[in-house]
Design an enzyme around this catalytic site. Structure first.
Site, PDB file in Angstrom:
ATOM      1  N   THR A 116     -25.598  -7.696  13.399  1.00 30.13           N
ATOM      2  CA  THR A 116     -26.521  -7.388  12.302  1.00 30.13           C
ATOM      3  C   THR A 116     -25.761  -6.842  11.104  1.00 30.13           C
ATOM      4  O   THR A 116     -24.988  -5.890  11.226  1.00 30.13           O
ATOM      5  CB  THR A 116     -27.571  -6.359  12.761  1.00 30.13           C
ATOM      6  N   ASN A 135       0.800  -1.220   0.000  1.00 27.15           N
ATOM      7  CA  ASN A 135       0.000   0.000   0.000  1.00 27.15           C
ATOM      8  C   ASN A 135       0.835   1.273   0.000  1.00 27.15           C
ATOM      9  O   ASN A 135       0.336   2.350  -0.308  1.00 27.15           O
ATOM     10  CB  ASN A 135      -0.922   0.016   1.220  1.00 27.15           C
ATOM     11  N   SER A 181     -11.415  -4.420   0.833  1.00 29.25           N
ATOM     12  CA  SER A 181     -12.028  -3.268   1.487  1.00 29.25           C
ATOM     13  C   SER A 181     -12.733  -2.411   0.450  1.00 29.25           C
ATOM     14  O   SER A 181     -12.152  -2.075  -0.586  1.00 29.25           O
ATOM     15  CB  SER A 181     -10.970  -2.436   2.220  1.00 29.25           C
ATOM     16  N   CYS A 188      -2.904   5.069   7.903  1.00 24.83           N
ATOM     17  CA  CYS A 188      -2.913   4.511   9.258  1.00 24.83           C
ATOM     18  C   CYS A 188      -1.621   4.816  10.004  1.00 24.83           C
ATOM     19  O   CYS A 188      -1.562   4.714  11.224  1.00 24.83           O
ATOM     20  CB  CYS A 188      -3.115   2.998   9.204  1.00 24.83           C
TER      21      CYS A 188
END
Length: 382
Positions: free
Chosen positions: A236, A149, A198, A325
Site C-alpha cells: 500500500t 555523499n 530520496s 550510514c
C-alpha cells in the site's frame, strides 16, 4: 544551534510538514480501494506523480514510489541484475558509492555476478576511459552516483551516459540522491535509464523516495504482493509521505538556480577559510565546478574526527565525519581511502554539509568556532 549535516538529513519544509499532517487526517483511504475514500487517495497519488515528473522532467508513468534512497538503489541494481542475467552477469560500479549501492554489489558478487569497481583519482573523479575499458560483452549494468555523499565530488554523468548509449544492452543507473534539487540533472535528456531520489535529502519527509526508470526498462520485482506501482513494488502506497515528497521536490527544484548560486558563495567562504589553517586539509577538487555546492570535506591531520565532531557539538555546531550510514564504523573512510588519502588523514575527516537556508553569518560562526577548536586541540595531534 547550527546544523551542518544536511547530507545526512534535512529538516522538512514547514509546507511539507503541514501537507503530510493534512493528508494523514483527511485522505487516509487505501488508494487501491474502490470506494470514494480510496478514489480520493488515488487522485492525490496521481497529482503527486505529475508534480514530481514535471519537476524532474520525466514521464510520470516511469516513476516507482519507494521507502527511500536505499530501497531505490537496491531496486535498481538487483532488479536489473535479476531481470537481465540471461544477457550477462558483469556489473560495473565505483569504489566510492554509498553503502546502499556498494553493499548491493557485494551481495550480488556472492550470488555469482562479476563486479568491476572503478577507481577514482585523488579528487574523487571516475575516469571515462576507465569506464570504457571496463565494458565487456557481458556487461548489463553500470551504476555511478552523481554527487558523492561524503566529499561532494561531481561525476561526469552526462558524458558517461553518452558513452553508454552506444551499448544498447547496458543499463545505466545513477544515484542522484545528493544532487536532485541541488545541481542540474536531466535524466531523459542525458540518457539515464534509472535514477534514485530520496525525499529527506531535500527537506522532505523520511521514509519515502522514488525511482525513475526509462520507458522500456524492465525490473525484477523485489517485493511481490498486490501489484502496486505497475507491479514493481507491491505494498500500500504511503500517500501522506509521497504527497509531502512531491511538495519538497517541487519547492527545491523551483528554487534550485537561486539556491545554487547562494550555496556556492557559502562554500567559497568556508573553503577559503579552511585552506588558511595549516592543520586542515581540504579533500576533493580545488576546482569548485567539480564539487557540489553544499558539501565541504576536510581532514584535521592527526586528530580523530570524532573528537572534532563532539568538540564542535559542545559549541552548538553539528557536523559529521562521513555518511550517517557509516558513521559508526571505526575503520578509515572507504571513500577517502579510494581517493588515496592516507589512513592518518582518512581517520580525521570532517564533512560540512550546508543548506540554502543558511547565511553568511552562519558560516562566519562556524569558521570562528572551528578555528577555536583547532587552537584548543592541535597540541594533542599525534
Amino acid at each position: 544551534m547550527y546544523y551542518f549535516d544536511h547530507s545526512a538529513t534535512t529538516p522538512p519544509f514547514n509546507e511539507v510538514t503541514d501537507t503530510v499532517v493534512e493528508v494523514m487526517k483527511n485522505y487516509y483511504g487505501n488508494p487501491s480501494s474502490l470506494h470514494q475514500l480510496g478514489i480520493d487517495a488515488e487522485q492525490l497519488l496521481k497529482r503527486a506523480r505529475n508534480v514530481i515528473s514535471e519537476s524532474l522532467g520525466v514521464n510520470g508513468e516511469q516513476l516507482i514510489f519507494t521507502s527511500g534512497g536505499t530501497e531505490s538503489n537496491n531496486m535498481a541494481i538487483k532488479g536489473v541484475a535479476l531481470q537481465y542475467q540471461n544477457r550477462g552477469k558483469h556489473l560495473i560500479t565505483t569504489e566510492i558509492e554509498h553503502a546502499s549501492v556498494y553493499e548491493s554489489f557485494k551481495q550480488l558478487e556472492k550470488a555469482g555476478y562479476h563486479v568491476t569497481y572503478l577507481p577514482v583519482d585523488q579528487t574523487g573523479q571516475v575516469s571515462i576511459e576507465d569506464l570504457e575499458h571496463a565494458l565487456t560483452d557481458e556487461t548489463i549494468l553500470v551504476s555511478i552516483m552523481h554527487v558523492n555523499n561524503e566529499v561532494g565530488r561531481i561525476q561526469p554523468i552526462k558524458k558517461m551516459a553518452s558513452l553508454l548509449k552506444k551499448r544498447k544492452r547496458i543499463i545505466f543507473h545513477v544515484d542522484a540522491i545528493q544532487s536532485v534539487g541541488k545541481i542540474p540533472i536531466h535524466p531523459e535528456d542525458w540518457g539515464i535509464d534509472l535514477m534514485s531520489v530520496s525525499a529527506h535529502k531535500l527537506n522532505g519527509p523520511k521514509g519515502v523516495g522514488v525511482l525513475y526508470y526509462r520507458d522500456g526498462i524492465k525490473l525484477y520485482p523485489l517485493l511481490t504482493g498486490g501489484g502496486q506501482e505497475a507491479g514493481y513494488r507491491s505494498g500500500t502506497e504511503n500517500v501522506p509521505l509521497i504527497v509531502g515528497m512531491a511538495k519538497a521536490i517541487r519547492i527545491s527544484m523551483d528554487k534550485q538556480t537561486i539556491n545554487l548560486e547562494h550555496l556556492y558563495r557559502l562554500r567559497k567562504k568556508l573553503t577559503d577559510f579552511i585552506i588558511q589553517i595549516p592543520e586542515l586539509h581540504l579533500n576533493g577538487s580545488t576546482n569548485p565546478e567539480h564539487m557540489a555546492p553544499h558539501i565541504v570535506h576536510f581532514s584535521f591531520t592527526g586528530m580523530k574526527s570524532e573528537v572534532i565532531v563532539h568538540a564542535l557539538e559542545k559549541k552548538g555546531i553539528y557536523v559529521s565525519t562521513r555518511s550517517a550510514c557509516a558513521s559508526g564504523e571505526s575503520k578509515a573512510s572507504r571513500v577517502l581511502s579510494a581517493m588515496g588519502v592516507s589512513e592518518h588523514n582518512a581517520n580525521s575527516g570532517i564533512r560540512i554539509s550546508m543548506s540554502a537556508q543558511q547565511t553568511t553569518q552562519d558560516i562566519n560562526i562556524l569558521c570562528k568556532q572551528l578555528k577555536q577548536v583547532v587552537h584548543d586541540y592541535k597540541g594533542f595531534i599525534k
